[in-house]
Design an enzyme around this catalytic site. Structure first.
Site, short mmCIF file in Angstrom:
data_model
loop_
_atom_site.label_atom_id
_atom_site.label_comp_id
_atom_site.label_asym_id
_atom_site.label_seq_id
_atom_site.Cartn_x
_atom_site.Cartn_y
_atom_site.Cartn_z
N ALA A 78 0.84 -1.21 0.00
CA ALA A 78 0.00 0.00 0.00
C ALA A 78 0.87 1.26 0.00
O ALA A 78 1.97 1.25 0.57
CB ALA A 78 -0.93 -0.01 1.21
N PRO A 79 0.44 2.32 -0.66
CA PRO A 79 -0.87 2.45 -1.30
C PRO A 79 -1.00 1.82 -2.68
O PRO A 79 -2.11 1.72 -3.20
CB PRO A 79 -1.05 3.97 -1.39
CG PRO A 79 0.34 4.50 -1.46
CD PRO A 79 1.17 3.59 -0.59
N GLY A 80 0.11 1.41 -3.32
CA GLY A 80 -0.02 0.63 -4.54
C GLY A 80 0.77 1.08 -5.73
O GLY A 80 0.76 0.43 -6.77
N LYS A 82 4.08 1.15 -6.43
CA LYS A 82 5.12 0.23 -6.89
C LYS A 82 4.51 -1.07 -7.42
O LYS A 82 5.06 -1.70 -8.33
CB LYS A 82 6.11 -0.06 -5.76
CG LYS A 82 6.95 1.16 -5.36
CD LYS A 82 8.01 0.78 -4.33
CE LYS A 82 8.87 1.96 -3.94
NZ LYS A 82 8.12 2.96 -3.15
N CYS A 202 12.20 5.01 2.34
CA CYS A 202 12.32 6.44 2.06
C CYS A 202 13.04 7.12 3.22
O CYS A 202 12.83 8.31 3.50
CB CYS A 202 10.96 7.07 1.80
SG CYS A 202 9.74 6.87 3.10
#
Length: 283
Positions: A78-80, A82, A202
Site C-alpha cells: 500500500a498504497p499501490g 510500486k 524512504c
C-alpha cells in the site's frame, strides 16, 4: 541516586543528527523537503484511472528485474504505486501477490489495483492482508522476485509535520529498524534460491538502509548461502508507454550496498534508498 538522563528529542535533536549525516548537504535537503514534488502520472492503457507517484519510487520498482519470473511478491504494497510499476512490466504468465498488513490500507491497495490496471493484468494479482514479518512461518522459498518497500523513519514526512518533529528521537530509528529487520529476514526466507529482491525505504539514516544489508549478510551470508548485491540497471524503455514522453528517471548515488536518491540533486524526488539482492543456496 542520580536521575535518569533524558534522551535528546524534538527538532533540535533531529537537526543535530541529520546534519551530522549530511554536513554539507543537509540545508539543501531540507530546502528540497519543503518544496512541492511534482508526481509522475503513471497510466496503463485500458485502466480506468491514472496513478500519481514519486519518480524515485518508479525507479526503485523498475530496478527489480522481472525476466523469467513467475511468482512475484510486493510485501508491503500500500498504497499501490510500486505494485502498478511491477504489474505493468511482468510477463503475461506471471502472477503478483500484493500484500498489506493494515486492513484499511489493504482496502486502498485493492481499489488502486482495480482502478489503475486493466482486467487482463489485475486478474493475475492477489491482494492480501497479512503480516509480512510472520509470513515466513507459513511458507518459505516460494517467490522468485520480491519487492520490500519497508515502513521507515520517513524523515521528509517528519520534517514537514510539527507534531511528529516535536516527538522525534533516536529511539524512533531503533524501533523502526527492528520492524524492518523482521520484514527483511522474513522476505529473504520467502525468496527462492536464485531469486532477486529489492529492499527499499524512504529513510535517510544508514541504520535502516545499508545497515540492514550488513545485518542480512551477517545473518544469512554463511557457507550454505550467498547474499549478492546486484547493479542497478533501470531501463526507461520498459515503462515508456505508461509515462509522459518527457519523463526522465532521477539520478541516483551509490552507497556501500545499494543506491540512494536524494531530493537536493534529483529535482525534489525521494528520498529513496534501494538495494538489489540475489540469493543463492550452496549444494
Amino acid at each position: 541516586m542520580c536521575a535518569k538522563q533524558k534522551k535528546p528529542s524534538g527538532r533540535e535533536a533531529f537537526e543535530e543528527y541529520y546534519s551530522s549525516l549530511f554536513p554539507e548537504r543537509w540545508q539543501k535537503i531540507k530546502e528540497a523537503f519543503v518544496k512541492e514534488n511534482t508526481p509522475v502520472e503513471y497510466h496503463i492503457p485500458g485502466a480506468e484511472k491514472s496513478y500519481f507517484l514519486d519518480s524515485a519510487s518508479v525507479l526503485a520498482a523498475l530496478c527489480l528485474p522481472l525476466d523469467e519470473s513467475e511468482n512475484i511478491l510486493d510485501l508491503c504494497a500500500a498504497p499501490g504505486g510500486k505494485t502498478l510499476v511491477i504489474a505493468s512490466r511482468m510477463s503475461s504468465d506471471a502472477r503478483l501477490s500484493s500484500n498489506e498488513r493494515s486492513p484499511e490500507r489493504k482496502h486502498r491497495l485493492a481499489t488502486v489495483v482495480s482502478e489503475c490496471l486493466p482486467e487482463s493484468i489485475s486478474s493475475r494479482i492477489l491482494v492480501s492482508c497479512s503480516d509480512g514479518a510472520t509470513w515466513c512461518r507459513r511458507q518459505t522459498e516460494c517467490f522468485d522476485r520480491i519487492l520490500l518497500d519497508a515502513p521507515c523513519s520517513s524523515e521528509r514526512h517528519v520534517f514537514n509535520d510539527e507534531k511528529y518533529l516535536s516527538q522525534w528521537s533516536l529511539s524512533r530509528i531503533k524501533t523502526v529498524a527492528m520492524e524492518e529487520w523482521a520484514l527483511l529476514s522474513s522476505a529473504f526466507r520467502l525468496l527462492t534460491p536464485g531469486g532477486i529482491m529489492v529492499y527499499s525505504t524512504c529513510a535517510l539514516c544508514p541504520q535502516e538502509n545499508d545497515g540492514m544489508m550488513e545485518r542480512l549478510v551477517k545473518k544469512f551470508g554463511k557457507e550454505e548461502c550467498t547474499v549478492t548485491f546486484l547493479e542497478a540497471k533501470p531501463e526507461l524503455s520498459e515503462i515508456k508507454d505508461f509515462v509522459n514522453d518527457d519523463f526522465k528517471l532521477p539520478p541516483y548515488e551509490k552507497t556501500l550496498y545499494g543506491y540512494q536518491i536524494l531530493p537536493d540533486t534529483s529535482g525534489g524526488a525521494g528520498p529513496i534508498y534501494f538495494s538489489i539482492i540475489s540469493k543463492q543456496i550452496h549444494n
